[in-house]
Motif scaffolding. Sequence first.
Motif, PDB file in Angstrom:
ATOM      1  N   LEU A  50       0.868  -1.178   0.000  1.00 48.57           N
ATOM      2  CA  LEU A  50       0.000   0.000   0.000  1.00 48.57           C
ATOM      3  C   LEU A  50       0.903   1.227   0.000  1.00 48.57           C
ATOM      4  O   LEU A  50       1.762   1.376   0.865  1.00 48.57           O
ATOM      5  CB  LEU A  50      -0.894  -0.008   1.250  1.00 48.57           C
ATOM      6  CG  LEU A  50      -1.695  -1.284   1.467  1.00 48.57           C
ATOM      7  CD1 LEU A  50      -2.392  -1.239   2.819  1.00 48.57           C
ATOM      8  CD2 LEU A  50      -2.701  -1.476   0.353  1.00 48.57           C
ATOM      9  N   HIS A  51       0.718   2.100  -0.980  1.00 48.07           N
ATOM     10  CA  HIS A  51       1.604   3.252  -1.140  1.00 48.07           C
ATOM     11  C   HIS A  51       0.838   4.545  -0.920  1.00 48.07           C
ATOM     12  O   HIS A  51      -0.240   4.743  -1.471  1.00 48.07           O
ATOM     13  CB  HIS A  51       2.220   3.236  -2.544  1.00 48.07           C
ATOM     14  CG  HIS A  51       3.165   4.361  -2.776  1.00 48.07           C
ATOM     15  ND1 HIS A  51       2.872   5.393  -3.616  1.00 48.07           N
ATOM     16  CD2 HIS A  51       4.381   4.623  -2.264  1.00 48.07           C
ATOM     17  CE1 HIS A  51       3.876   6.249  -3.624  1.00 48.07           C
ATOM     18  NE2 HIS A  51       4.802   5.805  -2.813  1.00 48.07           N
ATOM     19  N   ASN A  52       1.400   5.427  -0.111  1.00 46.08           N
ATOM     20  CA  ASN A  52       0.834   6.755   0.102  1.00 46.08           C
ATOM     21  C   ASN A  52       1.723   7.754  -0.618  1.00 46.08           C
ATOM     22  O   ASN A  52       2.789   8.121  -0.111  1.00 46.08           O
ATOM     23  CB  ASN A  52       0.759   7.071   1.596  1.00 46.08           C
ATOM     24  CG  ASN A  52       0.156   8.427   1.872  1.00 46.08           C
ATOM     25  OD1 ASN A  52       0.176   9.317   1.030  1.00 46.08           O
ATOM     26  ND2 ASN A  52      -0.377   8.596   3.060  1.00 46.08           N
ATOM     27  N   ASN A  54       1.421  10.885  -1.099  1.00 49.21           N
ATOM     28  CA  ASN A  54       1.525  12.189  -0.445  1.00 49.21           C
ATOM     29  C   ASN A  54       2.596  12.199   0.637  1.00 49.21           C
ATOM     30  O   ASN A  54       3.261  13.214   0.859  1.00 49.21           O
ATOM     31  CB  ASN A  54       0.179  12.596   0.152  1.00 49.21           C
ATOM     32  CG  ASN A  54      -0.879  12.759  -0.926  1.00 49.21           C
ATOM     33  OD1 ASN A  54      -0.630  13.329  -1.974  1.00 49.21           O
ATOM     34  ND2 ASN A  54      -2.055  12.212  -0.671  1.00 49.21           N
ATOM     35  N   ALA A  55       2.772  11.062   1.312  1.00 55.05           N
ATOM     36  CA  ALA A  55       3.752  10.983   2.379  1.00 55.05           C
ATOM     37  C   ALA A  55       5.022  10.280   1.945  1.00 55.05           C
ATOM     38  O   ALA A  55       6.028  10.291   2.647  1.00 55.05           O
ATOM     39  CB  ALA A  55       3.153  10.251   3.585  1.00 55.05           C
TER      40      ALA A  55
END
Length: 63
Positions: A50-52, A54-55
């Motif tokens: 799972l990749h964020n 924005n962060a």
Amino acid sequence: MAMFHLYNPNSGEHFYTWNAAEIDSLVCAGWESEGRDWATSAGGDLAYCLHNPNAGLALIITF
């Protein structure tokens, strides 16, 4: 089974594999080996990333 992390400094891509020949091939192509990241069972549990964006963080999980 040990899973290894490789990083491509040119594209910012991350790659995970257990295959030694694949690791060697990617390192020869300019990828950086970041070593062993985690271990999974010999049964080959599925892992999900799972990749964020924005962060800039990624979480790798199994079920």
